[in-house]
Scaffold this active site. Sequence first.
Site, mmCIF file in Angstrom:
data_model
loop_
_atom_site.group_PDB
_atom_site.id
_atom_site.type_symbol
_atom_site.label_atom_id
_atom_site.label_comp_id
_atom_site.label_asym_id
_atom_site.label_seq_id
_atom_site.Cartn_x
_atom_site.Cartn_y
_atom_site.Cartn_z
ATOM 1 N N ASP A 159 -13.327 -9.121 4.257
ATOM 2 C CA ASP A 159 -13.640 -9.140 3.130
ATOM 3 C C ASP A 159 -14.548 -10.232 3.883
ATOM 4 O OD1 ASP A 159 -13.408 -5.835 2.889
ATOM 5 O OD2 ASP A 159 -13.835 -6.341 0.298
ATOM 6 N N TYR A 194 0.721 -1.604 -0.074
ATOM 7 C CA TYR A 194 -0.192 0.133 0.303
ATOM 8 C C TYR A 194 1.390 1.374 0.210
ATOM 9 C CZ TYR A 194 -4.580 -1.709 1.033
ATOM 10 O OH TYR A 194 -5.435 -2.772 0.879
ATOM 11 N N ASP A 198 -3.010 -18.681 0.703
ATOM 12 C CA ASP A 198 -4.253 -19.182 0.209
ATOM 13 C C ASP A 198 -4.858 -19.778 1.280
ATOM 14 O OD1 ASP A 198 -1.394 -19.713 0.482
ATOM 15 O OD2 ASP A 198 -1.743 -21.115 -1.268
ATOM 16 N N ASP A 215 -6.466 -6.507 3.896
ATOM 17 C CA ASP A 215 -7.446 -6.167 3.518
ATOM 18 C C ASP A 215 -8.807 -7.104 2.615
ATOM 19 O OD1 ASP A 215 -9.277 -4.522 2.438
ATOM 20 O OD2 ASP A 215 -8.293 -4.796 0.487
ATOM 21 N N LYS A 251 2.206 -14.925 3.149
ATOM 22 C CA LYS A 251 3.669 -15.790 1.792
ATOM 23 C C LYS A 251 4.491 -15.994 2.171
ATOM 24 C CE LYS A 251 2.156 -17.811 -2.197
ATOM 25 N NZ LYS A 251 1.437 -19.456 -2.131
#
Length: 356
Positions: A249, A142, A221, A245, A189
């Site tokens: 959701d 970001y 994942d 983020d 990751k």
Amino acid sequence: MKKHILIVPGDGIGQEVTEVGKAVLVKIAEKFGHEFTYDEALMGHVAIEATGNPLPDETLEKMRNSDAILFGAVGHPKYDNDPTAKVRPEQGLLKMRKELGLYANLRPIKLFDELLGASSIRPEILKGSDILFFRELTGDIYFGEKGRKNDNNTAYDIAEYSRYEVKRIARKAFEAARTRGKRLCSVDKANVLETSRLWREVVQALAPEYPDITVEHQFVDAAAMMLIKDPKRFDVVVTANLFGDILTDEASQIAGSMGMLASASVGDSTGVYEPIHGSAHDITGKGVANPLASVLSAALLLDISFGLKEESEAIISAVDKLLKDGFRTRDIADATTPADKILNTQQAGEELLKRI
Ligand code: IPM
Ligand code: MN
């Protein structure tokens, strides 16, 4: 208690839901004998329209001078399909996070029992789920260098984390795990990304300081899959900005609706409390938005920024009662909800205030 609260409604349904969030704070102050004062400021698309700047200096100044901020949402469809727009509402949000040092974003995924049926996930899988996400909020892809090269034919966004940045968010997550189920899952990751390998190294190095906490590491994942397969296996989750983020959701579906989820962004100075949903221009102005995420954000504000546990609990149990009494906003209603129990934004606010 005397406190000054800044209300920043922002764009779209942010305006409608924050009004209810504020009404709840007013009611709590009256009931518990606190003296809260309020101010309001512009941010996002409405600020661009008024000043050309998504986070005007005046707003930032007011933010710094308040004890807590109740925030709505920012965004406007006009920018979404215009990748060339130089000034965007979201820039205001990112600048606010950076300027106020809001490095820890807490997203509690709390499932009210009455809403077990509102999710697209089977109730027997959901029942008993209770997850607290710590999303790092001021680093990662970001905020790294971004740009274009090769005559505008290639674009890049650099992900960067320092040891210091990982350590401070991980510490907050460890501390929170202590007050809950004593399990921490760090999501990264690390099989691919160097930032993730540093992340894992830092979390592993901290773990011995928290011998009472069971630490687990998951790749993002696999975590995305596991959240839906078996949400109960998670207690506290800590992860980087972009992964957080996306995962939050996804996790919102565990709570039935985005319209139910509150968040707290805290760090070096004034805390910001906001729904995790966005500006939702498709329903803006219709008065049907679910204000409960803003109301629950107000509850988080009282708890985290002011240490007012009882007041915060009073709000949460009022929400609980509202749902138990069968009331629903449109987003959480289903085929079995009688028409006279479906509330618009304002009615939901009124029914809630009666129950505080
Ligand atoms: C959020 C939002 C923001 C983010 C957008 C609006 C920039 O999706 O708060 O989760 O990506 O952080
Ligand atoms: Mn998001």
